[in-house]
Design an enzyme around this catalytic site. Structure first.
Site, PDB file in Angstrom:
ATOM      1  N   ASP A  12       0.806  -1.182   0.025  1.00 28.34           N
ATOM      2  CA  ASP A  12      -0.015   0.044  -0.150  1.00 28.34           C
ATOM      3  C   ASP A  12       0.727   1.272  -0.100  1.00 28.34           C
ATOM      4  O   ASP A  12       1.936   1.067   0.564  1.00 28.34           O
ATOM      5  CB  ASP A  12      -0.836   0.159   1.075  1.00 28.34           C
ATOM      6  CG  ASP A  12      -1.925  -1.122   1.139  1.00 28.34           C
ATOM      7  OD1 ASP A  12      -2.358  -1.398   0.070  1.00 28.34           O
ATOM      8  OD2 ASP A  12      -2.364  -1.320   2.287  1.00 28.34           O
TER       9      ASP A  12
ATOM     10  N   ASP B 177       0.810   3.701   2.001  1.00 27.57           N
ATOM     11  CA  ASP B 177       0.899   4.282   3.142  1.00 27.57           C
ATOM     12  C   ASP B 177       2.151   4.002   3.831  1.00 27.57           C
ATOM     13  O   ASP B 177       2.848   3.305   3.319  1.00 27.57           O
ATOM     14  CB  ASP B 177      -0.611   3.840   3.870  1.00 27.57           C
ATOM     15  CG  ASP B 177      -0.538   2.388   4.123  1.00 27.57           C
ATOM     16  OD1 ASP B 177       0.413   1.783   3.773  1.00 27.57           O
ATOM     17  OD2 ASP B 177      -1.700   1.967   4.601  1.00 27.57           O
TER      18      ASP B 177
ATOM     19  N   ASP C   3       2.331   1.858   6.610  1.00 28.16           N
ATOM     20  CA  ASP C   3       2.488   0.436   6.707  1.00 28.16           C
ATOM     21  C   ASP C   3       3.160  -0.070   5.483  1.00 28.16           C
ATOM     22  O   ASP C   3       4.160  -1.080   5.550  1.00 28.16           O
ATOM     23  CB  ASP C   3       1.331  -0.239   7.040  1.00 28.16           C
ATOM     24  CG  ASP C   3       0.973  -0.181   8.679  1.00 28.16           C
ATOM     25  OD1 ASP C   3       1.899   0.011   9.409  1.00 28.16           O
ATOM     26  OD2 ASP C   3      -0.063  -0.925   8.793  1.00 28.16           O
TER      27      ASP C   3
END
Ligand code: 0R9
Length: 661
Positions: free
Chosen positions: A513, A515, A517
């Site tokens: 992803d 993001d 994380d």
């Protein structure tokens, strides 16, 4: 003598600079950005040579707004007197005759750059213009050269003097200033990369103790960020401390060794950390040798032997114990090894390995002597014991890892299916064409499985965050299920037994992803590849997939945007009445969308992972993945912008468009 004058030397004189423009690749390897930077390194190397021979203390490198670069050293000044056989000033010979610099000055420039040393004339030949200012004997001399189209001959005259050597006046300065504009008819891209230049200059400053290198990038808008100065009185000792920033050192002082024999100079600086990785960076004549070679072999042999002898002498190793392996003594070792060699032979695919066999025994003898002295010194006993103790533990862990690997081999032979149970393999038989997607999360993994082209795309979903290998021993890595699946899927094995020949995929693509994380998972996987399968990266098999961040929809027309710049373009193009969706994760895309945006080779964006500078990557993986919080926070806040579109590989058509733009 006479026959020599009319021999090979003469042929070189006859070969004009036009030959360089016809086949630039033969002289600088490539006309890509790498070749462009080669020009600069050539001139910088000459300035560094003057300094490391003791005649200059400063080197100044400037990238100018007009696209030119200049290099200054405060050395003796290039010779301006008339060359005995050519009848023109020395500077003119240097810049207009191929191989001139080396030819009439081999003795004084014993250690000058082996890889770059193509000569200043090559830089002149590949520049639109070049000027040299010499400050010598209280006089300022100048000579200009240009490469221009000559309508009479219909050819480009390469690097021709614009006029005779000029005397511009009196000066109190000493030194040489060379400025040149790379020719845009030769190079794909004539923009110098400021970060790359700064990095190399910093490296040169570490490798050449005490030389003050100033780098000015006049193109940078922020005046306070334009000038950087690198000067290290500790030389490679400072370099090792820099590499170990963010690691816990096992002993406060860097161990420094130096010696010279048979015209070979060898220096090494080492410091142990409590980590598990070996970080050995070796150089020959200031050139990095990532593939090692005879100097490294000599160093390692001496190092292992001295420490084994010491361990026996002091009873840390008992009679019944077998000797420790070299790799055990190098666990947690940070080391910079530099050698100066007269005629270096660089071998290997990327010319990153030193071939000269005479270097090995010399380095081995120097290190043996220096290391023995160090180990005999009473004040070093505590550190020496800590080093040996750590190596003994490393040997035990290596043994445990071997057992684990044997077990997993046995297991994979018996029950291969469960181990790669999560892998959805592809049907294609040509490994080069096959792609392995490592996908974050089960739901995205599911979409990827359905959306892919199963003929050549395999999917390995990852559950949760994988183990951070920066803090783990090999046996722990092998015990981790996610990594076992990955290793089995790739087919290459790992660490010492890694073999690129058994690789089952041409592209290994990390898909996580966009993001925090996702970035963390990406970093963990890259750290794993970097530490345990480095060849996978250096051979160019590792990629990062780029899912889009936005979907802009109007009627039945959809545009995907991969960053904020593209988004504003897309919304402008759409005009009024569009809908905007921001993707928070891969999981939000259905299989068709995932295929279209991220997996389809004709449309997707991939970033190929490379290790331009292993020392830098090593430092960064430590800072980003290690356990010290402070340096990590500092680094991230300093480099917050990860939106670097130039690093991405686009589909062929878009790539062409980008280069045109
Ligand atoms: C700005 C980049 N600097 C240089 O390119 C540079 C070359 C150079 C040099 C001498 C001094 N400073 C230099 N800067 C030099 C060398 C010698 C004698 N006088 C001056 C010598 O080697 O004996 N030169 C590099 C090659 C040559 N000079 C020579 F071959 F022309 F001698």
């Amino acid at each position: 003598m006479a026959s020599q004058t009319y021999g090979a030397g003469n042929i070189q004189v006859l070969e004009g600079l036009e030959a360089v423009r016809m086949r630039p690749g033969m002289y600088i390897g490539t006309t890509s950005s790498r070749g462009l930077h080669h020009l600069l390194w050539e001139i910088v190397d000459n300035a560094i040579d003057e300094a490391s021979n003791g005649f200059a203390s400063e080197v100044q490198v400037t990238l100018h707004k007009d696209g030119s670069a200049s290099v200054f050293d405060n050395g003796r000044g290039m010779p301006v007197d008339t060359h005995p056989t050519m009848g023109v000033p020395g500077v003119q010979v240097i810049f207009t005759v191929l191989h001139a610099g080396g030819k009439f000055n081999n003795e004084n420039y014993a250690y000058s750059g082996g890889l770059h040393g193509v000569g200043a004339s090559v830089v002149n030949a590949l520049s639109r213009w070049l000027s040299v200012d010499v400050f010598l004997n209280w006089t300022h001399y100048r000579m200009d050269f240009t490469s221009e189209f000559d309508p009479k001959t219909g050819k480009v005259e390469a690097g021709k003097p614009s006029g005779p050597l000029q005397i511009l006046g009196n000066t109190r300065k000493r030194g040489t200033l060379v400025r040149f504009l790379p020719d845009d008819a030769i190079f794909e891209d004539t923009r110098f990369n400021g970060e790359q230049v700064a990095r190399r200059l910093q490296e040169l400053a570490y490798l050449n103790k005490g030389i003050k290198i100033t780098f000015t990038d006049e193109r940078v808008p922020d005046a306070s960020a334009r000038v950087r100065t690198f000067c290290y009185d500790g030389g490679i000792t400072d370099y090792v401390q820099y590499l170990n920033a963010g690691k816990n050192a096992l002993h406060p002082e860097v161990i420094y060794m130096e010696g010279a024999r048979d015209q070979i100079i060898c220096r090494a600086a080492i410091q142990y950390t409590d980590g598990f990785n070996e970080s050995l960076f070796s150089y020959v004549n200031n050139i990095n040798t990532p593939e090692g070679g005879s100097h490294e072999t000599g160093f390692k042999a001496a190092f292992t032997k001295c420490l084994n002898d010491y361990a026996r002498r002091t009873g840390l190793l008992k009679e019944k114990d077998s000797n420790l392996a070299g790799e055990d003594f190098r666990e947690g070792l940070s080391c910079v090894l530099t050698t100066m060699v007269k005629n270096p032979q660089f071998e290997g695919q990327t010319k990153g390995r030193l071939g000269n066999s005479e270097v090995r025994p010399v380095v081995e003898a120097i290190i043996t002597q220096q290391m023995t002295d160090w180990l005999d010194n009473l004040k070093n006993q505590e550190t020496a014991t800590a080093i040996v103790t750590k190596a003994i533990r490393a040997a035990q862990a290596r043994e445990a890892a071997r057992k684990a690997r044997d077990n997993s081999r046995r297991a994979s032979a018996l029950e291969a299916a469960p181990l790669v149970g999560k892998l959805s393999s592809c049907t294609g038989r040509k490994w080069e064409d096959n792609e392995l997607f490592i996908v974050e999360g089960d739901s995205a993994g599911g979409s990827a499985k359905q959306g892919r082209d199963r003929r050549f795309q395999a999917i390995l979903p990852l559950r949760g965050k994988p183990l951070n290998v920066e803090k783990k021993h090999l046996d722990q890595v092998l015990a981790n299920e996610e990594f076992r699946s990955l290793i089995t899927a790739l087919g290459t094995s790992i660490g010492e037994s890694f073999s690129l020949d058994s690789l089952k995929y041409g592209k290994v693509i990390i898909l996580s992803d966009a993001d925090q994380d996702g970035a963390h998972i990406r970093a963990i996987l890259l750290t794993f590849f970097f530490r345990y399968m480095r060849e996978l990266i250096t051979a160019g098999h590792v990629y990062i997939g780029m899912p889009p961040l936005y979907k802009v929809q109007k009627g039945n027309k959809t545009i995907y945007a991969y960053d904020d710049k593209e988004l504003s373009k897309a919304t402008k193009a759409a005009g009024k009445g569009y809908t905007l969706q921001r993707y928070k994760g891969l999981g939000e895309m259905n299989p068709e969308q995932l295929w279209e945006t991220t997996m389809d080779p004709s449309q997707r964006k991939l970033m190929r992972v490379s290790i331009e500078d292993a020392a830098l990557v090593d430092r960064l993986t430590t800072i980003l993945m290690g356990d010290k919080v402070e340096p990590r926070r500092d680094y991230i806040s300093e480099h917050a912008d990860f939106n670097r579109p130039d690093d991405f590989e686009l589909p062929p058509d878009q790539q062409a468009a980008r280069e045109g733009a």
